[in-house]
Design an enzyme around this catalytic site. Structure first.
Site, PDB file in Angstrom:
ATOM      1  N   SER A  65     -12.117  -3.464  -2.210  1.00  0.00           N
ATOM      2  CA  SER A  65     -13.099  -2.409  -1.923  1.00  0.00           C
ATOM      3  C   SER A  65     -12.490  -1.138  -1.348  1.00  0.00           C
ATOM      4  O   SER A  65     -13.138  -0.094  -1.340  1.00  0.00           O
ATOM      5  CB  SER A  65     -14.192  -2.924  -0.983  1.00  0.00           C
ATOM      6  OG  SER A  65     -13.694  -3.077   0.329  1.00  0.00           O
ATOM      7  N   LYS A 102     -13.945  -0.763   6.104  1.00  0.00           N
ATOM      8  CA  LYS A 102     -14.557   0.328   5.351  1.00  0.00           C
ATOM      9  C   LYS A 102     -14.333   1.641   6.092  1.00  0.00           C
ATOM     10  O   LYS A 102     -13.990   1.665   7.265  1.00  0.00           O
ATOM     11  CB  LYS A 102     -16.084   0.119   5.220  1.00  0.00           C
ATOM     12  CG  LYS A 102     -16.508  -1.127   4.481  1.00  0.00           C
ATOM     13  CD  LYS A 102     -16.274  -1.023   2.992  1.00  0.00           C
ATOM     14  CE  LYS A 102     -16.787  -2.224   2.239  1.00  0.00           C
ATOM     15  NZ  LYS A 102     -15.909  -3.380   2.266  1.00  0.00           N
TER      16      LYS A 102
END
Length: 144
Positions: A65, A102
């Protein structure tokens, strides 16, 4: 060692070595540099990468990701829990029972966890989430 589906955490082991040699003339990625007068000193990666030993952890990335930020599967993250979270920093977060890494997006309207891969969704943090910013990524170590 703590394992989640996205990260594997472990604390750094104290180093007993005095460090490795550093060629402080730099290594050219363009035209070769003459090696006549280089100096070699020792450098400790602990001293270079860890600013607050008691608040620093390592974690291995699991997944894709964050590939747009240069964080690939099995890369080693250096995470400092003493740093303040800020907009646009890469953070390790605990959300709804799992850890994830993230990019933080923070504004007057809320907090989002932004992946760096278009195949993954942006996560909007709401009051219903069990959420904590666990630490800020300061460095990434890659194997070639």
């Amino acid at each position: 060692m703590i394992t989640s589906k996205n990260l594997i955490f472990f604390t750094p082991k104290p180093s007993t070595s005095e460090g490795a040699f550093l060629l402080d003339t730099g290594i050219s990625a363009g035209f070769p540099i003459p090696a006549d007068d280089f100096e070699a000193t020792k450098v400790s990666l602990d001293e270079e990468l860890i600013k607050n030993k008691n608040a620093t952890f390592f974690a291995k990335v699991k997944g894709q990701s964050m590939i747009g930020a240069g964080l690939n599967d099995n890369d080693l993250l250096v995470i400092d829990r003493s740093l303040q979270p800020e907009n646009n920093k890469i953070a390790v977060c605990f959300i709804d029972g799992d850890f994830t890494v993230k990019r933080l997006k923070v504004d007057a309207n809320g907090i989002w966890l932004q992946p760096e891969n278009p195949d993954y969704p942006i996560i909007k943090i709401t009051e219903e989430n069990d959420f904590m910013i666990w630490g800020i990524v300061t460095n990434v170590i890659k194997k070639l």
